[in-house]
Enzyme design. Structure first.
Site, short mmCIF file in Angstrom:
data_model
loop_
_atom_site.label_atom_id
_atom_site.label_comp_id
_atom_site.label_asym_id
_atom_site.label_seq_id
_atom_site.Cartn_x
_atom_site.Cartn_y
_atom_site.Cartn_z
N CYS A 141 0.81 -1.22 0.00
CA CYS A 141 0.00 0.00 0.00
C CYS A 141 0.84 1.27 0.00
CB CYS A 141 -0.92 -0.01 1.22
SG CYS A 141 -0.03 -0.24 2.77
N GLU A 172 -4.53 3.79 -7.94
CA GLU A 172 -3.60 2.82 -7.36
C GLU A 172 -3.53 1.61 -8.30
OE1 GLU A 172 -4.78 0.40 -3.95
OE2 GLU A 172 -2.88 0.91 -3.00
P1 NAD Z 1 -10.06 -5.76 -1.23
O1 NAD Z 1 -10.65 -4.51 -0.71
O2 NAD Z 1 -10.60 -6.31 -2.49
O3 NAD Z 1 -10.18 -6.92 -0.14
C1 NAD Z 1 -9.63 -6.81 1.15
C2 NAD Z 1 -10.39 -7.72 2.09
O4 NAD Z 1 -11.72 -7.23 2.22
C3 NAD Z 1 -10.52 -9.16 1.60
O5 NAD Z 1 -10.49 -10.02 2.72
C4 NAD Z 1 -11.90 -9.17 0.97
O6 NAD Z 1 -12.48 -10.45 0.92
C5 NAD Z 1 -12.64 -8.25 1.92
N1 NAD Z 1 -13.82 -7.60 1.39
C6 NAD Z 1 -13.97 -6.98 0.20
N2 NAD Z 1 -15.21 -6.47 0.10
C7 NAD Z 1 -15.84 -6.76 1.26
C8 NAD Z 1 -17.15 -6.50 1.77
N3 NAD Z 1 -18.09 -5.86 1.07
N4 NAD Z 1 -17.45 -6.93 3.01
C9 NAD Z 1 -16.54 -7.58 3.76
N5 NAD Z 1 -15.30 -7.88 3.32
C10 NAD Z 1 -14.96 -7.47 2.08
O7 NAD Z 1 -8.50 -5.47 -1.33
P2 NAD Z 1 -7.35 -6.46 -1.82
O8 NAD Z 1 -7.31 -6.48 -3.28
O9 NAD Z 1 -7.46 -7.75 -1.09
O10 NAD Z 1 -6.05 -5.71 -1.22
C11 NAD Z 1 -5.39 -4.71 -1.91
C12 NAD Z 1 -5.77 -3.35 -1.34
O11 NAD Z 1 -5.47 -3.30 0.05
C13 NAD Z 1 -4.97 -2.23 -1.98
O12 NAD Z 1 -5.83 -1.17 -2.25
C14 NAD Z 1 -3.98 -1.85 -0.90
O13 NAD Z 1 -3.50 -0.53 -0.98
C15 NAD Z 1 -4.77 -2.07 0.33
N6 NAD Z 1 -3.89 -2.25 1.49
C16 NAD Z 1 -3.82 -1.24 2.40
C17 NAD Z 1 -2.96 -1.34 3.47
C18 NAD Z 1 -2.87 -0.24 4.48
O14 NAD Z 1 -2.36 -0.47 5.55
N7 NAD Z 1 -3.33 0.97 4.19
C19 NAD Z 1 -2.17 -2.48 3.63
C20 NAD Z 1 -2.25 -3.49 2.67
C21 NAD Z 1 -3.13 -3.36 1.60
#
Ligand code: NAD
Length: 529
Positions: free
Chosen positions: A336, A435
């Site tokens: 991230c 992103e």
């Molecule tokens: P994502 O938002 O698609 O999914 C993240 C998690 O949320 C997964 O477990 C997914 O199953 C769950 N999820 C998604 N929609 C949901 C809903 N409606 N209800 C409940 N759970 C739900 O993200 P991703 O592709 O897995 O991860 C990448 C993203 O995470 C990037 O945008 C990255 O920048 C961010 N990230 C942020 C940090 C931080 O600390 N700021 C750290 C790591 C990753």
């Protein structure tokens, strides 16, 4: 924080830094020590050792390993071979209901929230010890599921026990009860009480460490937890559950329901959940915020980023490369806080670009289980398609592709993409605004410091950033003008004992440090009349 060890060796010395919130202070030493044995287990030969896990085919609910009530499965796919490594049950909505009920019971009637902070702190330190005994296995799991180089994961996975140890100690001295006096000298006690049952929802890029950023402080505060890891990386949380069980935490304090977003959506809507602690994309974060607003459930969000590296006129190029090279595309750009936008003054634009591109072209891309690999594949097919889409968009909108853009030669299988650099990028182009979450970096020119700051702030994100300059105090002044949750002067540091989080649409709240513990408490005021 990922392309780390290898790139760090290419650059001069990597004094400090982190990967997707993993500190790399000792990276060089740690990464090189095991070089010999890593070649023994290239991805084609790696399979998950189910015997080394207590029950990968079960869910952990109410202190027991139980069968899932639904029929659906999650497939863990190797990003190198594109083959299924293991299939595990997906939790169903009924499993989520069971898990919330168990966490609710443990919170409302169980001993955990009522233990002293010292007792909880000691239990967390036992979890840290149990995790430490599993670090080699956890590093392999991270590499196998995500494609992060083994040199990096072996180093970075140690943050998981460090977080448990840190919060286990911190809670023992945290001011739970504070006595105050009113104007009429009346006694008041301001008390911190645990917020309740927490849904911990985490992404796949650094699956264990990002989960520990939530679970360790939430447990320290006295909360109970329902953990929903990403469906692509369910295995690490299993091992955390085993360690929590081995440390003797009471039943129902930690519950595990690996599942996709539909089942996750049921979890965030569940009236038994007091707080949702979410790490993931900004799009999903917005949706969860809307849902939780309906019942005013507590929330905290760690979301996406588009962090800028501001190279000032007087920056030392060696110092710039030292952290910019490893931290612009860590874990194949799937971190991230990656420094994905490089802002360079007109006068030095060519010099900085040439030096950076030369370093990036030397990156060894390949099997993440091989010791000298600096960059593995993207974690999954949809990531590859996403990144390819952004590369095409950058070309269409007129950015100049300087290096990369395609599949690395000789890697015909797996979700590989070359490290990619665009120059002459306009700050309003899609690749400078959105992103990408892949190894794609945009070079943007600026005219004067006001223009540099304006461009640094010209996205919806505000997670991290870097300012490079020979004058540290000037670097501090510029850092104050950058609208992001953290900024490093002359490097990239993310220390889990310090607050981390986003301005603007990069998040709400902080993880790490004492600031990462506070959101798991409610404040209660008790007056004595
Ligand atoms: P994502 O938002 O698609 O999914 C993240 C998690 O949320 C997964 O477990 C997914 O199953 C769950 N999820 C998604 N929609 C949901 C809903 N409606 N209800 C409940 N759970 C739900 O993200 P991703 O592709 O897995 O991860 C990448 C993203 O995470 C990037 O945008 C990255 O920048 C961010 N990230 C942020 C940090 C931080 O600390 N700021 C750290 C790591 C990753």
């Amino acid at each position: 924080m990922l392309l780390l060890p290898a790139l760090a060796r290419n650059s001069t010395q990597l004094a400090a830094g982190c990967i997707g919130r993993l500190e790399l202070h000792r990276l060089d030493a740690g990464a090189q020590s095991d070089a010999g044995e890593e070649n023994e287990m290239a991805s084609t030969r790696w399979t998950p050792d189910q015997a080394a896990m207590k029950s990968p085919q079960a869910l952990f609910i109410g202190g027991e390993w139980v069968r899932a009530l639904g029929e659906r499965k999650l497939s863990v796919i190797s990003p190198v071979t594109e083959e299924v490594l293991i299939t595990v049950p997906e939790a169903s909505e009924r499993d989520v209901d069971r898990a919330v009920a168990a966490a609710r019971e443990a919170f409302d009637n169980g001993p955990w929230p009522r233990l002293t902070p010292q007792e909880r702190g000691r239990a967390l330190i036992k979890v840290a010890e149990a995790l430490r005994a599993r670090l080699a296995q956890l590093a392999e799991l991270w590499t196998a599921q995500v494609g992060a180089p083994i040199g990096l994961t072996r180093y970075a996975v140690a943050q998981a026990p460090e977080l448990f140890e840190y919060y286990g100690k911190l809670i023992q001295s945290y001011p739970i009860v504070e006595e105050r006096r009113r104007d009429d000298n009346g006694l008041v006690r301001v008390v911190k009480e645990p917020v309740g049952v927490v849904a911990a929802i985490t992404p796949w890029n650094a699956p264990l460490v990002l989960l520990c950023y939530k679970v360790a402080p939430a447990l320290a505060a006295g909360c109970t937890i329902v953990s929903k890891p990403a469906p692509e990386t369910p295995l690490d949380a299993h091992i955390l559950a085993e360690c929590i069980e081995a440390a003797g935490l009471p039943p129902g304090v930690f519950n595990l329901v690996p599942a996709g977003r539909e089942v996750g959506d049921h979890l965030i809507r569940h009236p038994g959940i007091d707080k949702v602690s979410f790490t993931g994309s900004t799009a999903a974060g917005r949706h969860i915020a809307e849902v939780c607003a309906g019942r005013l459930a507590r929330t905290s969000f760690e979301l996406g980023g588009k962090s800028a590296a501001l190279v000032l006129e007087d920056a030392d190029i060696g110092q710039v490369l030292q952290s910019l090279v490893p931290f612009s595309m860590p874990i194949t750009g799937q971190v991230c806080f990656s420094l994905t936008r490089v802002l360079v003054p007109q006068s030095r634009a060519r010099e900085v670009l040439d030096a950076y591109v030369t370093a990036v072209r030397g990156t060894k891309v390949g099997d993440p289980f091989e010791a000298d690999t600096q960059m593995g594949p993207l974690a999954m097919e949809r990531q590859l398609k996403r990144v390819q889409g952004y590369i095409a968009k950058g070309r269409e909108e007129g950015a100049r592709l300087v290096t990369g853009g395609g599949r690395p030669r000789g890697l015909d299988r797996g979700y590989f993409v070359e490290p990619t650099v665009f120059a002459d990028v306009d700050s309003r182009m899609t690749i400078a605004q959105e992103e990408i979450f892949g190894p794609v970096v945009s070079f943007i020119r600026y005219d004067g410091i006001d223009d540099a700051v304006r461009k640094a702030n010209d996205t919806i994100y505000g997670l991290h950033g870097a300012v490079y300059t020979a004058d540290k105090e000037r670097g501090y002044q510029v850092a104050r003008r950058v609208r992001s949750g953290s900024v490093t002067v002359n490097g990239l540091i993310v220390d889990p004992k310090m607050p981390f989080g986003g301005f603007k649409q990069s998040g709400l709240g902080r993880e790490g440090g004492i600031e990462g513990l506070d959101p798991y408490f409610e404040t209660k005021t008790i007056y004595f009349a």
